[in-house]
Structures are given as C-alpha cells and as structure tokens.
Motif scaffolding. Structure first.
Motif, mmCIF file in Angstrom:
data_model
loop_
_atom_site.group_PDB
_atom_site.id
_atom_site.type_symbol
_atom_site.label_atom_id
_atom_site.label_comp_id
_atom_site.label_asym_id
_atom_site.label_seq_id
_atom_site.Cartn_x
_atom_site.Cartn_y
_atom_site.Cartn_z
ATOM 1 N N VAL A 58 6.244 17.236 -1.873
ATOM 2 C CA VAL A 58 5.786 15.839 -1.906
ATOM 3 C C VAL A 58 5.699 15.352 -3.360
ATOM 4 C CG1 VAL A 58 3.769 14.352 -1.490
ATOM 5 C CG2 VAL A 58 4.574 15.892 0.312
ATOM 6 N N LEU A 85 11.782 12.811 1.519
ATOM 7 C CA LEU A 85 10.969 13.696 2.373
ATOM 8 C C LEU A 85 11.609 13.881 3.749
ATOM 9 C CD1 LEU A 85 7.277 12.634 1.696
ATOM 10 C CD2 LEU A 85 8.486 14.612 0.834
ATOM 11 N N ILE A 122 2.089 5.882 4.153
ATOM 12 C CA ILE A 122 3.121 4.917 3.720
ATOM 13 C C ILE A 122 3.920 4.434 4.932
ATOM 14 C CG2 ILE A 122 5.226 4.637 2.340
ATOM 15 C CD1 ILE A 122 4.059 6.641 0.348
ATOM 16 N N ILE A 123 4.237 5.363 5.839
ATOM 17 C CA ILE A 123 4.995 4.957 7.032
ATOM 18 C C ILE A 123 4.171 3.974 7.863
ATOM 19 C CG2 ILE A 123 5.927 5.781 9.254
ATOM 20 C CD1 ILE A 123 6.801 8.335 7.780
ATOM 21 N N LEU A 139 -0.264 11.466 2.636
ATOM 22 C CA LEU A 139 0.238 10.286 1.928
ATOM 23 C C LEU A 139 1.526 9.705 2.536
ATOM 24 C CD1 LEU A 139 -0.047 8.414 -0.591
ATOM 25 C CD2 LEU A 139 1.343 10.061 -1.834
ATOM 26 N N PRO A 140 2.561 10.539 2.826
ATOM 27 C CA PRO A 140 3.776 9.949 3.416
ATOM 28 C C PRO A 140 3.503 9.262 4.742
ATOM 29 C CG PRO A 140 4.108 12.279 2.875
ATOM 30 C CD PRO A 140 2.685 11.976 2.603
ATOM 31 N N GLN A 184 8.229 3.832 -2.722
ATOM 32 C CA GLN A 184 7.779 4.414 -1.447
ATOM 33 C C GLN A 184 8.968 4.667 -0.512
ATOM 34 O OE1 GLN A 184 5.012 1.347 -0.267
ATOM 35 N NE2 GLN A 184 3.258 2.497 -1.017
ATOM 36 N N TYR A 185 9.907 3.747 -0.534
ATOM 37 C CA TYR A 185 11.083 3.852 0.346
ATOM 38 C C TYR A 185 11.937 5.078 -0.026
ATOM 39 C CZ TYR A 185 15.298 2.156 2.785
ATOM 40 O OH TYR A 185 16.389 2.027 3.605
ATOM 41 N N PRO A 199 7.120 -0.791 -3.368
ATOM 42 C CA PRO A 199 7.800 -0.567 -2.075
ATOM 43 C C PRO A 199 9.111 0.220 -2.235
ATOM 44 C CG PRO A 199 7.088 -2.841 -2.252
ATOM 45 C CD PRO A 199 6.871 -2.229 -3.591
ATOM 46 N N ASP A 200 9.850 -0.022 -3.328
ATOM 47 C CA ASP A 200 11.109 0.703 -3.540
ATOM 48 C C ASP A 200 10.832 2.184 -3.776
ATOM 49 O OD1 ASP A 200 12.105 -1.806 -3.418
ATOM 50 O OD2 ASP A 200 13.248 -1.726 -5.272
ATOM 51 N N PHE A 223 10.929 7.641 -1.783
ATOM 52 C CA PHE A 223 10.055 8.807 -1.593
ATOM 53 C C PHE A 223 10.127 9.286 -0.136
ATOM 54 C CE2 PHE A 223 5.516 9.880 -0.450
ATOM 55 C CZ PHE A 223 5.456 11.107 -1.091
ATOM 56 N N LEU A 224 9.980 8.364 0.807
ATOM 57 C CA LEU A 224 10.037 8.737 2.234
ATOM 58 C C LEU A 224 11.426 9.260 2.599
ATOM 59 C CD1 LEU A 224 8.096 5.928 4.147
ATOM 60 C CD2 LEU A 224 7.362 8.251 3.658
ATOM 61 N N LYS A 242 5.637 -0.888 4.841
ATOM 62 C CA LYS A 242 6.200 -1.712 3.758
ATOM 63 C C LYS A 242 7.449 -1.095 3.139
ATOM 64 C CE LYS A 242 1.897 -3.986 2.536
ATOM 65 N NZ LYS A 242 0.723 -3.935 1.672
ATOM 66 N N ALA A 243 7.627 0.221 3.364
ATOM 67 C CA ALA A 243 8.734 0.903 2.686
ATOM 68 C C ALA A 243 9.930 1.017 3.615
ATOM 69 C CB ALA A 243 8.268 2.291 2.230
ATOM 70 N N THR A 244 10.617 -0.069 3.839
ATOM 71 C CA THR A 244 11.739 -0.046 4.781
ATOM 72 C C THR A 244 13.048 -0.566 4.181
ATOM 73 O OG1 THR A 244 11.017 -2.175 5.593
ATOM 74 C CG2 THR A 244 10.290 -0.264 6.856
#
Lengths: 282, 308
Positions: B195, B22, A118-119, A114-115, B15-16, B12-13, B18-19, A123-125
């Motif tokens: 995760v 991690l 997303i990368i 999943l991560p 996900q951001y 998106p926030d 979350f990454l 979109k998650a920047t």
C-alpha cells in the motif's frame, strides 16, 4: 490484543478487501481501473480473500484455551505466529513494547483500510486534466505501447454508420491514418462521429478555435494510462468541463503542420455525451 | 522548456492511480502469499537443504535460475522469499532468487520478445535475461559475506523446526487451514508495504511532469539513469514493462535495457515491499548497489555501439 481479536481483525480485513473487489467486479467498475485481461485475476482474488476470511474464522474454533497455552496469548497480542516470537524480550520493557506493537498494528490496519475508504468515497474513478498535462497527449503512435506494431485493416468502428449518417470513428483510427495513406483514404474528408474527453489547448492555439479530444490508452491498469488525442478545430465558443465526454461530428483532415502530418478533426457539432462503457482504449 | 510545472498534484488522480496499482497487484501478491502458505505446510525444511547444491556459489547460481521453473512476478516474490528464508534457504540464495525471478520468468521472456518485435527483440531479451541474472547472482554473492542478522528484518527468522512435526498426522482440512492461516498473515503483513509503495508510485506517476526526463535522452549516462528512475516511478509489472520500454523511442537501447533490468528489481513499491523481509539499511544499500551496477553495465554496453 487477544488472539481472538487478532484473528477477527484478519478476517474482517480479508472480508472487506474481498467484498470490495467483488462489488467492483459485479458492478463492472473494475473496467474503470484495469485492462480486461487482468480483471478475471482480480475478481478471483476477491473470491479467495473471502475464502481466506472463512478459514480465519474457522481457526477460531480450534484455538487452545488460555490455560493450555499461556504463551499463545502473548503471541497473539503481537499478531504473529508463536514460533516467530520466541526471541522476544520478556523483561522490564515488556508492557511498553506491547503498547508500541499494538499502536503499530492499529496503524497497519488503518493503512489497509485506506484503499477501501477511497473506493467508498467514489471520487477516484477518472483522471483530471492535471495528469493529462503531466503525461502529455500522445499524437504519435510510435510512442504508444504495442499500438505501433500493426494497424487494423480498416477503421475500428467503421462497420456501421450512426443515425446521423456519420461514420463512427475512434481517436486511435485517426492516429493510425497519420502513418498509413491507404488507411487515411477510408475516411479522410467524410462525415465522422467521434467520442473523446475535452481538453482545452493552451499552446499551439493562436486563434483559440482548437481543443483536444483525448482517450486514455492503457497497457495494464489506469496507473500506466497514456492520453492519446487529436486536435479538434471548432470555431464556436465552448463551455465544456475539462475532461468531460463529448461527441464530435466533423470531417477528418491530415494537413502538414510544423513539418509533420497532423490529425485534425474539423468539427461541425460538439455536444456533451455520457461516458462510454469502455472508458479506455487498449 | 516545460510548458507546465514539473509538479502538479491532484488528490483524485493520485487516489485513482493508487487504487489501480493495488487492484492490479493484489492478485499477484495474494498468489505469492498462497504459495508461501503451501511452502510452509508442504515443504519440509530438510528438502530445501537437500535440493540446493552443497557449494554455496553453485547454490546462488541455481537460486537465480529457480525463477524459470518457479515463476513469480515482483509483487508476489516477497512473501515467497520470506517463507523460504524461514525454511532455511540461505539469505544469499534468497536475495538472488528474489532479484532474478521477476526477470528470468518465462512469461517475462515472451513478453519482452513480443514488445521489441522489429527493435532487436532477441538481443534485448537475451541481454535482459543475462544482465538480470548476473546482477542477481552478484548481489547474492556479496550478501553471502554478510551476517544474516544485519540484512534481515529483526525477528524474521523464527524456529521453524518445531512447526515441521506432526503435519503427517493432520487431516486435510487442518492442513488447508494451516495453509490459509499462513497465506492470510503473509498477505496482510506484506500488503501494508505494498500500500505504501503503491502510494509512492501513484504520487510520482500522476504529479510529476514526465517531460522532465525527456531532455536527458541525448546523453547516454543520463538516459540510463533517468530510465532507471522512470522504471521505479512507474512500478509496472515485469510481465508488461517491456511494452512501455519499447515505446521510449527517443532513448538509446542501453537505457531501455536498464529500465527493464532495474524496474523489476527495485521499483518504488518494491522499495517498501522489501521492508517486510529485510532491514532498512540493507534495502538502501541494495538500491544504491543495483543502481550503480546496472547503470555501469548498461553504460558499458552503450559504449560498444552494438548494432541493434
């Protein structure tokens, strides 16, 4: 699932995690997520993931053949070392139990992918205005980790003037200046240039001529980011996207508002600009 | 009164954040997994039992202090504890080490001192150390009365004895392969929980309006409870959480102390990470117990009106 497939699954996941981290590192995108002090650790982890993947593949070469160790195959389908699985029930529910474990393993694999998905989506920047609203814009340095401890001797970017003759200034410099009159004198009323993200003001803006210029202050990673910002007064109508990067030219003022000293940049020009290479302040 | 709703979600926030969690935590989790591989390959089971004092209570206290010479932060602690338990470390000692190590860690001591400079740094650091260690020892002592099978995840303890022989004859490359095999499996096993925990922390960190907790600062018990909740939500590493706590200026010091002790023991990501070693029932009981005990200790401190 055979032991070989289980090992290949491990190697694939480790390769993908390592590869993705190294790609983020080499393309300088790690800076979008982490404080510079932590980036080397994550990059090193990327290298170690790849090394682990190589060793996992190497272990395939020394696998016993099925007739040498029949019970290994049973263990492999559970993706556990054999010594951890000896208490397994080999009774009537064996097949059902194996099916359940295979489903769980597929679920875990998807979760670990999943991560990476997303990368790849890209979109998650950056944060949107939603998180800025939920966290609140900090205008008081005492509410900012470590920043309140000591102000720099002079504005952080005042060494040189830009081509327009304006002094480059950071948002955080204006916040320091609220607390320190001597620091304020360095640039109060002078022409300055500042970069920040545009956040419309929905409260405390009766004339509709104000917005906030914010930057994200981080301690470790973007997850702990706190928006820091100053008010920008600009009489002209703006059509900027929320959280879009803007370059503001104007004069810093520090009036008393509501019994407290505020940092307000009286802007003469506001224009869109590209995001800086360092999106955060530390 | 809130100016924006208490809950606003942006994918998106989420996900951001979350990454970010991690990418920040992965090297530390990996470090724990590698340490686990090294322990598996090089730490003989007999040495573990010889190193710990014979008296179970003294062994629990020693396990609490192990984090000072064997420092691991909370992200990396679970693979290490899993391996130590498989190597024969008593569950009570394992729980004590797991809860204390992220607090008694020398790096954490130094960062707390630095973050609270000018705000009673020595007192805060000392109290964090003492309360963290005391609570961990207390938890280990309580666990020592319970049967291991009721605490541990089913199948966690396998027969390690058959795995300890033959290492002396193995070549260095084979031993390295063994270390990397255990490290890879442990990382991938525990990363699943990491995760899920990172997702929970990211959801609360980005979608919940943090103004919600501000009115609670006035009332000491509520302030303590709310900062323990905030520590869970933020899931910040114990080496840097003091820098966040020091900025919560509207909250009393006892509440900040609760933040600093509770967070490294049980934040959102740990709630899921612990699932790699312990039963769900035990984790819930541990969470409730830690919340109550740390809350009461800090509340008692708040009533003493210490000059800090």
């Amino acid at each position: 699932m055979s032991l070989r497939i289980s090992i290949l699954r491990d190697a694939l996941l480790l390769t993908l995690w390592g590869g993705m981290i190294l790609w983020l590192s080499l393309t300088k995108q790690l800076a979008t997520y982490l404080h510079p002090a932590l980036q080397p650790y994550t990059t090193a982890a990327g290298v170690i993931f790849l090394l682990l993947a190589i060793f996992r593949v190497r272990s395939l070469m020394v696998l016993p053949t099925p007739h040498q160790h029949e019970h290994h195959n049973h263990d492999a389908c559970c993706a556990h070392p054999h010594h951890e699985e000896e208490a397994h029930d080999h009774g009537a529910h064996h097949q059902e139990s194996h099916r359940g474990k295979s489903v769980a393993l597929i679920g875990k694999t998807l979760l670990l992918l999943l991560p990476l998905a997303i990368i790849v989506s890209g979109k998650a920047t950056a944060y949107s205005v939603t998180t800025v609203q939920n966290r609140g814009v900090v205008g008081d340095l005492s509410k900012l980790p470590a920043a309140s401890a000591a102000a720099p001797a002079s504005p952080s970017t005042s060494a040189s003037s830009s081509a327009t003759g304006a002094m480059p200034l950071q948002i955080i410099d204006m916040l320091y200046a609220i607390q320190m009159p001597s620091y304020r004198e360095e640039f109060e009323g002078k022409k300055v240039e500042m970069i920040g993200q545009y956040v419309p003001m929905t409260t405390g803006n009766p004339k509709g001529d104000r917005f906030q210029a914010v930057r994200m202050f981080i301690t470790c990673c973007a997850a702990d980011a706190k928006p820091v910002g100053v008010i920008v007064q600009y009489p002209q109508r703006l059509t900027m996207p929320e959280m879009g990067w803007v370059k503001i030219t104007g004069k810093p003022t520090f009036p008393m508002e509501g019994g407290r000293r505020a940092a307000i940049l009286e802007a003469t020009k506001v224009e869109p600009c590209p995001a800086p290479s360092e999106p955060f302040v530390y | 009164m809130l100016t924006t709703p208490w809950f606003q979600f942006s994918l998106p926030d989420f996900q951001y954040a979350f990454l970010s969690i991690l990418l920040e935590g992965a090297p530390f989790l990996l470090g724990g997994a590698i340490l686990s591989g090294l322990l598996e390959e090089f730490l003989p089971q007999s040495l573990m039992t010889r190193l710990l004092p014979m008296n179970p209570r003294t062994a629990i206290v020693v396990s609490g202090l192990l984090g000072m010479i064997f420092p691991v932060c909370e992200c990396g602690i679970v693979p290490v504890v899993r391996r130590l338990l498989r190597k024969g470390l008593p569950v009570s000692c394992g729980v004590t080490y797991m809860l204390a190590a992220p607090i008694v860690n020398p790096l954490v001591i130094l960062s707390t001192l630095a973050a609270f400079r000018g705000q009673g740094a020595v007192e805060m650091t000392l109290l964090r150390f003492v309360i963290g260690l005391t609570v961990a020892i207390l938890a280990g002592w309580v666990v020592s009365f319970a049967a291991p099978f009721s605490i541990l995840r089913p199948g966690l303890l396998g027969s390690e004895a058959d795995h300890d022989h033959g290492h002396a004859a193995a070549s260095p490359i084979d031993r390295l392969t063994n270390v990397t095999t255990v490290a890879s499996r442990d990382f991938l096993d525990v990363a699943v929980y990491f995760v899920i925990g990172a997702a929970a922390a990211a959801l609360f960190g980005t979608a919940v309006n943090q103004e919600v907790i501000l009115p609670l600062a006035e009332n000491p018990p509520l302030a303590i409870a709310s900062l323990m909740g905030l520590a869970s939500v933020l899931s910040v590493c114990s080496t840097t959480d003091a820098f966040i706590a020091a900025t919560l200026t509207t909250f009393p010091m006892a509440a900040k102390l609760a933040f600093l002790v509770f967070g490294p023991m049980l934040d959102f990501k740990l709630l899921f990470l612990y699932g790699a070693a312990f039963s769900r029932r035990f984790i819930l009981l541990l969470a409730a117990g830690l919340f109550v005990v740390i809350g009461l200790l800090c509340w008692r401190l708040a009533t003493l009106n210490l000059a800090w």
